[in-house]
Scaffold this active site. Structure first.
Site, PDB file in Angstrom:
ATOM      1  N   SER A 160       6.376  -4.558  -2.374  1.00 61.26           N
ATOM      2  CA  SER A 160       5.908  -3.237  -2.762  1.00 61.26           C
ATOM      3  C   SER A 160       6.126  -2.269  -1.590  1.00 61.26           C
ATOM      4  CB  SER A 160       4.446  -3.335  -3.189  1.00 61.26           C
ATOM      5  OG  SER A 160       4.100  -2.272  -4.026  1.00 61.26           O
ATOM      6  N   TRP A 161       5.041  -1.627  -1.082  1.00 59.34           N
ATOM      7  CA  TRP A 161       5.255  -0.791   0.114  1.00 59.34           C
ATOM      8  C   TRP A 161       5.839  -1.619   1.250  1.00 59.34           C
ATOM      9  CZ3 TRP A 161       6.162   3.482   2.620  1.00 59.34           C
ATOM     10  CH2 TRP A 161       5.962   3.487   4.008  1.00 59.34           C
ATOM     11  N   HIS A 186       3.824  -7.170 -11.112  1.00 55.95           N
ATOM     12  CA  HIS A 186       4.050  -6.673  -9.754  1.00 55.95           C
ATOM     13  C   HIS A 186       3.609  -7.628  -8.653  1.00 55.95           C
ATOM     14  CE1 HIS A 186       4.703  -3.645  -6.696  1.00 55.95           C
ATOM     15  NE2 HIS A 186       3.449  -3.695  -6.300  1.00 55.95           N
ATOM     16  N   GLY A 209       0.838  -1.197   0.000  1.00 53.77           N
ATOM     17  CA  GLY A 209       0.000   0.000   0.000  1.00 53.77           C
ATOM     18  C   GLY A 209       0.867   1.239   0.000  1.00 53.77           C
ATOM     19  N   ASP A 257       7.059  -5.592 -14.198  1.00 56.21           N
ATOM     20  CA  ASP A 257       6.362  -4.906 -13.104  1.00 56.21           C
ATOM     21  C   ASP A 257       6.100  -3.478 -13.554  1.00 56.21           C
ATOM     22  OD1 ASP A 257       6.877  -4.758  -9.498  1.00 56.21           O
ATOM     23  OD2 ASP A 257       5.632  -3.499 -10.801  1.00 56.21           O
TER      24      ASP A 257
HETATM   25  C1  LIG Z   1       2.281   1.880  -4.953  1.00 57.87           C
HETATM   26  N1  LIG Z   1       1.764   0.864  -4.031  1.00 57.87           N
HETATM   27  C2  LIG Z   1       2.408  -0.371  -4.165  1.00 57.87           C
HETATM   28  C3  LIG Z   1       1.950  -1.332  -3.099  1.00 57.87           C
HETATM   29  O1  LIG Z   1       2.464  -1.335  -2.001  1.00 57.87           O
HETATM   30  C4  LIG Z   1       0.861  -2.216  -3.437  1.00 57.87           C
HETATM   31  N2  LIG Z   1       0.431  -2.499  -4.629  1.00 57.87           N
HETATM   32  N3  LIG Z   1      -0.596  -3.373  -4.454  1.00 57.87           N
HETATM   33  C5  LIG Z   1      -0.747  -3.584  -3.176  1.00 57.87           C
HETATM   34  C6  LIG Z   1      -1.773  -4.485  -2.547  1.00 57.87           C
HETATM   35  C7  LIG Z   1      -1.369  -5.933  -2.786  1.00 57.87           C
HETATM   36  C8  LIG Z   1      -1.863  -4.234  -1.052  1.00 57.87           C
HETATM   37  C9  LIG Z   1      -3.121  -4.238  -3.190  1.00 57.87           C
HETATM   38  O2  LIG Z   1       0.148  -2.875  -2.483  1.00 57.87           O
END
Ligand SMILES: CNCC(=O)c1nnc(C(C)(C)C)o1
Length: 314
Positions: free
Chosen positions: A110-111, A294, A43, A266
């Protein structure tokens, strides 16, 4: 190809009051006497899912998951007050003490990879290994790529739904335009912006588009927390001193073993992020998955992540 371990349920769940405002939901799965690992969701604001329990062998790992401030089952829902990277780093330490963990593996995508790096650089002595996927470091170009122009050229169809939530006169700065709506006093305004923001990310997270995943991003509760908290962190540059802080401070994790998994295609967080981190943290193994995007749940990413956690299981 390795696949996820079977679905499991927690042997323990709880809530942890971390300040006068925020209470976190957490759960523990697998072996109470196993190797501890803490799972950091994406997120920010995405919250944990049951499938996040399945990247580790439950016979060998004590799998700890928690919903970060304002996300998922943590309260207050979608709250932005006292919600910063450094509050979350402190929360991870509070949770570690609450659960009587000395050191643990930190797993994040990701985050979740951003927060894992920030935590490990602040508390390197508490981290046995890092297992990271879809590297995201919140540098300006990364945010502009995904929310202003770049990914838009690869997904022009999904982009139209995102950008149409904002009047043309405001589209020169979309993160700011969405911020005004995501923090509006009007609930309908907040929700419309949250859905547009959230679905944009859902539509671009897989190399092979997953309609169910996209639809899940329409859910009001998910979208509000995901969009409001993400946007809040982005307008504040991740609350970092400098935009490349996680690379500047990579020397702090030089001796920590790690695996970086990143999809060649990604679109949310370009592979260049993983390449930059790999060069700054040469001890980590970099696995570029050749036909993936991603999401942690793309087959090649699952394979590489499960192999990584198995390799550290001892
Ligand atoms: C830019 N946000 C990238 C991230 O952390 C992210 N992308 N998708 C998600 C979820 C899997 C939580 C939907 O988190």
């Amino acid at each position: 190809m390795r696949t996820l371990y079977p679905a499991i349920t927690p042997y323990d769940t709880g809530t942890l009051k971390v300040d006068e405002r925020h209470t976190l939901y957490y759960e523990q799965c697998g072996n109470p006497d196993g190797k501890p690992v803490v799972m950091l969701h994406g997120g920010p604001g995405g919250g944990c899912t049951a499938k996040m329990r399945q990247f580790h062998n439950p016979a060998k790992y004590r799998i700890i998951l928690f919903d970060q401030r304002g996300a998922g089952r943590s309260t207050p829902h979608a709250d932005l007050v006292d919600n910063t990277t450094w509050d979350l780093v402190a929360d991870i330490e509070t949770l570690r003490g609450h659960l009587a963990v000395d050191r643990w593996q930190v797993f994040g995508g990701s985050w979740g990879s951003t927060l894992a790096l920030a935590y490990a650089q602040a508390h390197p002595q508490r981290v046995t290994e890092l297992v990271l996927r879809g590297i995201f470091m919140l540098r300006r170009w990364e945010l502009e790529w995904f929310y202003q122009e770049g990914a838009s050229r690869l997904f022009p169809d999904a982009w139209d739904h995102y950008v149409n939530a904002i009047p043309a006169v405001e589209r020169h700065d979309l993160i700011s335009a969405f911020h005004r709506r995501l923090t509006s006093d009007d609930e309908a305004t907040r929700l419309a912006a949250a859905r547009a923001w959230s679905v944009w990310e859902g539509a671009t997270s897989f190399l092979h588009v997953d309609d169910d995943f996209i639809n899940s991003h329409e859910d009001p509760q998910f979208a509000l927390a995901f969009a409001r908290i993400e946007n809040h962190y982005f307008v504040n540059g991740g609350f970092f001193e400098v935009e490349d802080q996680l690379l500047r401070d990579a020397h702090r994790i030089a001796d920590i073993p790690g695996v970086i998994v990143h999809g060649r295609y990604d679109v949310v967080c370009p592979l260049a992020n993983a390449w930059d981190l790999h060069k700054a943290w040469p001890k980590a193994q970099l696995h570029i998955t050749p036909a993936s995007g991603h999401s942690a749940f793309e087959a090649e990413n699952v394979d590489a992540l499960v192999r990584a956690t198995d390799s550290f299981a001892g």
